[in-house]
Design an enzyme around this catalytic site. Structure first.
Site, mmCIF file in Angstrom:
data_model
loop_
_atom_site.group_PDB
_atom_site.id
_atom_site.type_symbol
_atom_site.label_atom_id
_atom_site.label_comp_id
_atom_site.label_asym_id
_atom_site.label_seq_id
_atom_site.Cartn_x
_atom_site.Cartn_y
_atom_site.Cartn_z
ATOM 1 N N ARG A 51 -4.714 3.175 15.377
ATOM 2 C CA ARG A 51 -6.090 3.512 15.243
ATOM 3 C C ARG A 51 -6.446 3.179 13.991
ATOM 4 O O ARG A 51 -7.808 2.416 13.585
ATOM 5 C CB ARG A 51 -6.924 4.462 15.641
ATOM 6 C CG ARG A 51 -7.857 4.730 16.892
ATOM 7 C CD ARG A 51 -7.552 6.034 17.390
ATOM 8 N NE ARG A 51 -6.343 6.585 17.835
ATOM 9 C CZ ARG A 51 -5.660 6.064 18.582
ATOM 10 N NH1 ARG A 51 -5.762 5.675 19.906
ATOM 11 N NH2 ARG A 51 -4.590 6.333 18.478
ATOM 12 N N THR A 52 -6.001 3.961 13.033
ATOM 13 C CA THR A 52 -6.288 4.163 11.491
ATOM 14 C C THR A 52 -5.680 2.179 10.457
ATOM 15 O O THR A 52 -6.673 1.940 10.228
ATOM 16 C CB THR A 52 -4.989 5.158 11.143
ATOM 17 O OG1 THR A 52 -5.180 5.656 11.838
ATOM 18 C CG2 THR A 52 -5.551 4.819 9.833
ATOM 19 N N LYS A 80 15.721 -2.141 3.732
ATOM 20 C CA LYS A 80 16.711 -2.305 2.242
ATOM 21 C C LYS A 80 17.286 -1.770 1.565
ATOM 22 O O LYS A 80 17.572 -1.487 0.801
ATOM 23 C CB LYS A 80 16.976 -3.381 2.572
ATOM 24 C CG LYS A 80 16.586 -4.939 2.835
ATOM 25 C CD LYS A 80 15.926 -6.043 2.670
ATOM 26 C CE LYS A 80 15.301 -7.202 3.041
ATOM 27 N NZ LYS A 80 14.766 -8.019 2.799
ATOM 28 N N ARG A 101 0.285 4.248 4.740
ATOM 29 C CA ARG A 101 0.678 5.687 6.509
ATOM 30 C C ARG A 101 2.077 5.647 5.925
ATOM 31 O O ARG A 101 2.982 4.939 5.912
ATOM 32 C CB ARG A 101 0.858 6.069 7.620
ATOM 33 C CG ARG A 101 1.179 6.570 8.251
ATOM 34 C CD ARG A 101 0.759 6.519 9.780
ATOM 35 N NE ARG A 101 -0.404 6.940 10.084
ATOM 36 C CZ ARG A 101 -1.310 6.956 10.623
ATOM 37 N NH1 ARG A 101 -0.744 6.418 11.769
ATOM 38 N NH2 ARG A 101 -2.485 7.895 10.878
ATOM 39 N N HIS A 129 -5.050 13.797 6.157
ATOM 40 C CA HIS A 129 -5.273 12.469 6.593
ATOM 41 C C HIS A 129 -7.148 11.460 6.470
ATOM 42 O O HIS A 129 -8.161 12.432 7.270
ATOM 43 C CB HIS A 129 -5.041 12.284 7.991
ATOM 44 C CG HIS A 129 -5.943 10.883 8.748
ATOM 45 N ND1 HIS A 129 -5.759 9.819 8.507
ATOM 46 C CD2 HIS A 129 -4.875 10.734 10.513
ATOM 47 C CE1 HIS A 129 -5.792 8.974 9.309
ATOM 48 N NE2 HIS A 129 -4.800 9.350 10.390
HETATM 49 N N1 CP Z 1 -5.960 9.304 14.414
HETATM 50 C C1 CP Z 1 -5.048 8.754 14.290
HETATM 51 O O1 CP Z 1 -4.384 8.234 12.982
HETATM 52 O O2 CP Z 1 -4.426 7.061 15.290
HETATM 53 P P1 CP Z 1 -3.197 6.863 14.664
HETATM 54 O O3 CP Z 1 -2.395 7.382 14.521
HETATM 55 O O4 CP Z 1 -3.382 5.808 16.062
HETATM 56 O O5 CP Z 1 -4.187 5.619 14.017
#
Ligand code: CP
Length: 304
Positions: A51-52, A80, A101, A129
């Site tokens: 999603r993110t 590397k 991320r 998050h």
């Molecule tokens: N909600 C969320 O962060 O989903 P993903 O890990 O799929 O990005």
């Protein structure tokens, strides 16, 4: 230049402005379809995501911009031995804004210290998050019509669930919010959140093991997955992973206007039979994530 590393980087007014903008994008998408012409978003995902990453990419594409990036550390020069700092310095030559991320808490903060372009934390370990929290707040605002006077149940892995940590931090700024914190004793929320966020803001909350005993009190039920990737041993994960499973039987006691949320991905914690319940908001929530990220990109690039 402003980065978004922690939800606390945004004031309540700034969050409200983003929500207003996201709602306008939902209503009038054609007004925004060329706003990011010529701009590039890099998505640097050192940890898996559906999603993110994809909602950030869809957001930039729907604003008329371009996307580049990688979806795992293995497919970048991190494999590397390249440092986050060096990666960020270089990607700043190729993109106008970066969503990142990383499995290590604090990595996006380190990146922001070296970056020549705005950095968005798209999840760092079990820590924060912030864009999921913006997604959650847009969802609550649309589905409940308000962001105050709410009793919010948070259920599941409250120890490692970074979305829970960011959501609590943001919602304590709203009026008359109560939390019901539902988790096994091994997965209660971290002490620092209780002391520095809940207690410091005089927030009413209870901690409980029982979802059934409290489900009737809730305006929002925020289910979470037990975070397998943060456990040190498999046996503990297996013992705790199915501790809570929300199903139609449990929902019989819930309010008719309950809003059931989940940041997703779901494993077993919400039975698929709940998907057709009108109170299930978690797939809409994933859709709203795209719109709030469109609003965020526009704000961070200072495009009006
Ligand atoms: N909600 C969320 O962060 O989903 P993903 O890990 O799929 O990005």
């Amino acid at each position: 230049m402003k980065h978004l590393i922690d939800i606390k980087d945004l004031s309540t007014d700034e969050i409200d402005d983003l929500i207003v903008l996201a709602k306008d994008i939902i209503k009038n998408p054609e007004n925004y379809s060329t706003k990011c012409n010529g701009k590039k978003l890099a998505t640097l995902f050192f940890e898996p995501s559906t999603r993110t990453r994809l909602s950030f990419e869809a957001a930039m594409l729907e604003l008329g911009g371009h996307v580049l990036g990688f979806s795992s550390a293995d497919s970048s020069s991190t494999s590397k031995g390249e440092s986050v700092a060096d990666t960020i310095r270089v990607v700043g030559y190729y993109a106008d804004i970066i969503a990142m991320r990383h499995p290590k808490e604090g990595a996006p903060l380190v990146a922001s210290l070296k970056s020549t372009v705005p950095i968005i934390n798209a999840g760092d370990g079990g820590h924060n998050h912030p864009t999921q929290t913006l997604t959650d707040m847009l969802t609550i605002s649309i589905e409940k019509g308000k962001l105050d006077n709410l009793t919010i149940g948070l259920c599941g892995d409250l120890k490692f669930g970074r979305t829970v940590h960011s959501l609590i931090t943001a919602m304590v700024q709203r009026k008359n919010i109560k939390f019901v914190l539902i988790s096994p004793k091994e997965l209660v929320i971290p002490e620092y959140l209780k002391k520095e966020v809940l207690d410091k803001n005089n927030i009413e909350y209870i901690e409980t093991r029982s979802l059934e005993e409290h489900i009737n009190e809730l305006d929002i039920l925020y289910m979470t997955r037990v975070q397998k990737e943060r456990f040190f041993n498999e046996a503990d994960y297996l013992r705790l992973k199915d501790y809570y499973i929300l199903d139609e039987e449990k929902l019989k006691k819930a309010r008719k206007d309950l809003c059931i949320m989940h940041p997703l991905p779901r494993v077993n914690e919400i039975s698929t039979e709940v998907d057709d319940d009108p109170r299930a908001c978690y797939f809409k929530q994933a859709l709203y994530g795209k719109y709030i990220r469109m609003a965020l990109i526009l704000q961070m690039l200072e495009i009006r």
